[in-house]
Write a protein that holds these residues in place. Sequence first.
Motif, short mmCIF file in Angstrom:
data_model
loop_
_atom_site.label_atom_id
_atom_site.label_comp_id
_atom_site.label_asym_id
_atom_site.label_seq_id
_atom_site.Cartn_x
_atom_site.Cartn_y
_atom_site.Cartn_z
N ALA A 295 0.83 -1.21 0.00
CA ALA A 295 0.00 0.00 0.00
C ALA A 295 0.86 1.26 0.00
CB ALA A 295 -0.92 -0.02 1.23
N TRP A 296 1.96 1.24 0.76
CA TRP A 296 2.85 2.41 0.81
C TRP A 296 3.37 2.73 -0.59
CZ3 TRP A 296 5.77 4.15 5.57
CH2 TRP A 296 6.62 5.21 5.30
N HIS A 297 3.87 1.73 -1.30
CA HIS A 297 4.46 1.97 -2.62
C HIS A 297 3.39 2.34 -3.66
CE1 HIS A 297 8.24 0.79 -1.05
NE2 HIS A 297 7.98 -0.51 -0.97
N ASP A 298 2.26 1.65 -3.63
CA ASP A 298 1.24 1.87 -4.66
C ASP A 298 0.52 3.21 -4.48
OD1 ASP A 298 1.94 -0.58 -5.60
OD2 ASP A 298 0.24 -1.65 -4.69
N ASP A 299 0.29 3.61 -3.24
CA ASP A 299 -0.48 4.84 -3.01
C ASP A 299 0.33 6.10 -3.29
OD1 ASP A 299 -2.65 3.40 -2.31
OD2 ASP A 299 -2.39 3.59 -0.14
N GLU A 300 1.65 5.99 -3.39
CA GLU A 300 2.47 7.18 -3.62
C GLU A 300 2.16 7.79 -4.99
OE1 GLU A 300 7.17 8.55 -3.50
OE2 GLU A 300 6.61 6.43 -3.28
N GLU A 301 2.18 6.98 -6.03
CA GLU A 301 1.89 7.49 -7.37
C GLU A 301 0.43 7.90 -7.48
OE1 GLU A 301 2.21 6.04 -12.04
OE2 GLU A 301 2.84 4.71 -10.40
N HIS A 302 -0.45 7.16 -6.81
CA HIS A 302 -1.87 7.49 -6.83
C HIS A 302 -2.11 8.88 -6.26
CE1 HIS A 302 -6.18 6.90 -6.63
NE2 HIS A 302 -6.18 7.10 -5.32
N THR A 303 -1.44 9.24 -5.19
CA THR A 303 -1.60 10.56 -4.57
C THR A 303 -1.09 11.66 -5.48
OG1 THR A 303 -1.36 9.56 -2.38
CG2 THR A 303 -1.06 11.94 -2.53
N GLU A 304 0.04 11.42 -6.12
CA GLU A 304 0.60 12.43 -7.02
C GLU A 304 -0.35 12.72 -8.18
OE1 GLU A 304 4.35 10.89 -8.15
OE2 GLU A 304 5.31 11.28 -6.20
N LEU A 305 -0.96 11.68 -8.74
CA LEU A 305 -1.90 11.88 -9.85
C LEU A 305 -3.14 12.64 -9.41
CD1 LEU A 305 -1.64 8.37 -11.55
CD2 LEU A 305 -0.69 10.54 -12.38
N LEU A 306 -3.64 12.33 -8.21
CA LEU A 306 -4.82 13.03 -7.71
C LEU A 306 -4.51 14.50 -7.41
CD1 LEU A 306 -6.46 10.37 -5.36
CD2 LEU A 306 -7.28 11.17 -7.58
N ALA A 307 -3.31 14.79 -6.94
CA ALA A 307 -2.92 16.19 -6.70
C ALA A 307 -2.89 16.97 -8.01
CB ALA A 307 -1.56 16.23 -6.01
N LYS A 308 -2.38 16.33 -9.06
CA LYS A 308 -2.36 17.00 -10.38
C LYS A 308 -3.78 17.18 -10.90
CE LYS A 308 -0.01 18.53 -13.97
NZ LYS A 308 -1.10 18.88 -14.86
N ALA A 309 -4.67 16.21 -10.66
CA ALA A 309 -6.05 16.33 -11.10
C ALA A 309 -6.76 17.45 -10.36
CB ALA A 309 -6.79 15.00 -10.87
N ALA A 310 -6.52 17.60 -9.07
CA ALA A 310 -7.14 18.67 -8.30
C ALA A 310 -6.67 20.04 -8.79
CB ALA A 310 -6.82 18.50 -6.80
N GLU A 311 -5.39 20.14 -9.12
CA GLU A 311 -4.85 21.40 -9.62
C GLU A 311 -5.48 21.74 -10.97
OE1 GLU A 311 -0.50 23.26 -10.96
OE2 GLU A 311 -0.63 21.33 -9.89
N ASP A 312 -5.59 20.78 -11.87
CA ASP A 312 -6.18 21.03 -13.19
C ASP A 312 -7.66 21.37 -13.07
OD1 ASP A 312 -3.73 20.46 -14.28
OD2 ASP A 312 -4.21 18.37 -14.75
N SER A 313 -8.36 20.71 -12.14
CA SER A 313 -9.79 20.99 -11.96
C SER A 313 -10.02 22.40 -11.46
CB SER A 313 -10.40 19.98 -10.99
OG SER A 313 -10.32 18.66 -11.51
N ALA A 314 -9.17 22.85 -10.54
CA ALA A 314 -9.31 24.21 -10.02
C ALA A 314 -9.10 25.24 -11.13
CB ALA A 314 -8.32 24.44 -8.88
N LEU A 315 -8.13 24.96 -12.01
CA LEU A 315 -7.87 25.87 -13.12
C LEU A 315 -9.06 25.88 -14.09
CD1 LEU A 315 -5.94 27.71 -14.67
CD2 LEU A 315 -4.97 25.66 -15.75
N ALA A 316 -9.64 24.71 -14.37
CA ALA A 316 -10.80 24.64 -15.25
C ALA A 316 -11.99 25.37 -14.65
CB ALA A 316 -11.16 23.17 -15.52
#
Length: 505
Positions: A404-425
């Motif tokens: 879970a530690w290794h798999d969730d790291e990339e998952h969190t980074e992608l969600l942070a980028k999605a939140a940033e893009d959504s705020a801009l949209a």
Amino acid sequence: MNINSVTRRTGLFLTAAIFLTGCTVGPRYQPDRMKPPAKFTEDDHAATPEEIEETDRELKQWWHLFKDPELDRLVDKAIAGNYDLQAAGQHILAERAIRDVQASQWYPQLDADAGGGNVRYSINIENWPLRPGNPANHPDANYLTYGMAGSWQLDVFGRIRRSVEAQKYAVEATIEERRALMVMILSEVASDYMMLRDQQLRLEIANNNIHVAQDAYDLTNRLYLEGVGNTMQIAQAKAELDSQTAAREPLKTHISQITHALDVLMGQMPGTSEIELKVAKPLPKVPEFPAALPSIVLANRPDIRTAERQYAEATARIGMAVAQLYPNFSIPISFNPNASVMSQMTEAATMSWQFLMMASLPLMHGGKMTSQVRATQAAAEASRLNYRQTVLKGFREVEDAMAAWHDDEEHTELLAKAAEDSALASERARKLYAAGLVGFLEVLTTERTTLNAQNAEAMARLERLQDAINLYTALGAGWQGIALTNTTLPVSLEKQNILARAFQQ
């Protein structure tokens, strides 16, 4: 046969019995060794001795790795004030006292007594030495007595030794159970604290979205007054504002409930730290993954250590049951002078005593004792299998936590980028709506997408922190740096009984 001859034979019998005391029946405990793999499958890093030493040092107080002074304070208060932890310390004291009770059987048991008064006998009995109706009969007598009575159990075949051994293992198992409770409390405090900061972050997101919804509602009203919008858009904007405002209230409730849970973990009334903990602070950063995780660290897990001690205890209880099949030797002792006047109490004629060597051998009990041996054997085997299952469970939990530690790291980074893009949209949609280039439906869609993305990112960040807590907990870390509570009884036995000052009763 004179008394000297009897005394010599008794002495020889006693010497032989004591010589045989070294014979302890039943199986001797042998640890059930399970060879662990050199490393976990989810960690392909080859650790150096220096890295192993560093990891061992860090795991002793793993909560410091989050570098959050508030978390450190909560952990310290929980360790000092948690009532479950204090009760577990008392359980250790109780088990130790029971061990001492078992060990007391090794020593002679001696009691003193004294008494006096008047005794009347019946004279209307045919076989009474003085015939009924004889005026010379004196049925009343003054009676004075004192003396001592005791016994000494000779542990020839080790029944007492096995019982003390079993209770010693029971004490050690209780200590490990307290350590397991310590690990659980540390996990709960850290998890609740991370949840608190997560809910405060979501509350901040909710407040920001309420402001955005309010601005959209104000913009819709202004455009309507300028003849651009319509009443349906106003209604949509108002519904969105009400929806965002309503979503904030459960977060406030959850924050209060978490602070109450933390207060109880710290051994204080719910609400004591409510004002202090409700001051919003950012989520701590996720610590670095441990530099080394050799699988031998599972020896630190209190549940595995508890299961191993329980297996040892069950093995010792087999010896207790087997010892019941062998002869039992004891030495009853009594000294009991009797007289009618005080001046006669020291005369030889008043003396009454016995010093015997007694032996008993079980003959017929309908298979009860052999059944008890089989029952203890089965219980010991069940304990051994439970130990093995506990080891497998521990390995699985560590492997799961690392995955879970290794798999969730990339998952969190992608969600942070999605939140940033959504705020801009969302920001661009509001500008286009103000310019009359898009409808209000596009604004609502982008705002809801932004809200969902921000909450998903917050949840992912919480999961990353929980991954770290789960790994430290699965490794059984945290109890090593904390000494057992040195609790004492609230009543001093020495003050309750003057004899306790002279004798260990």
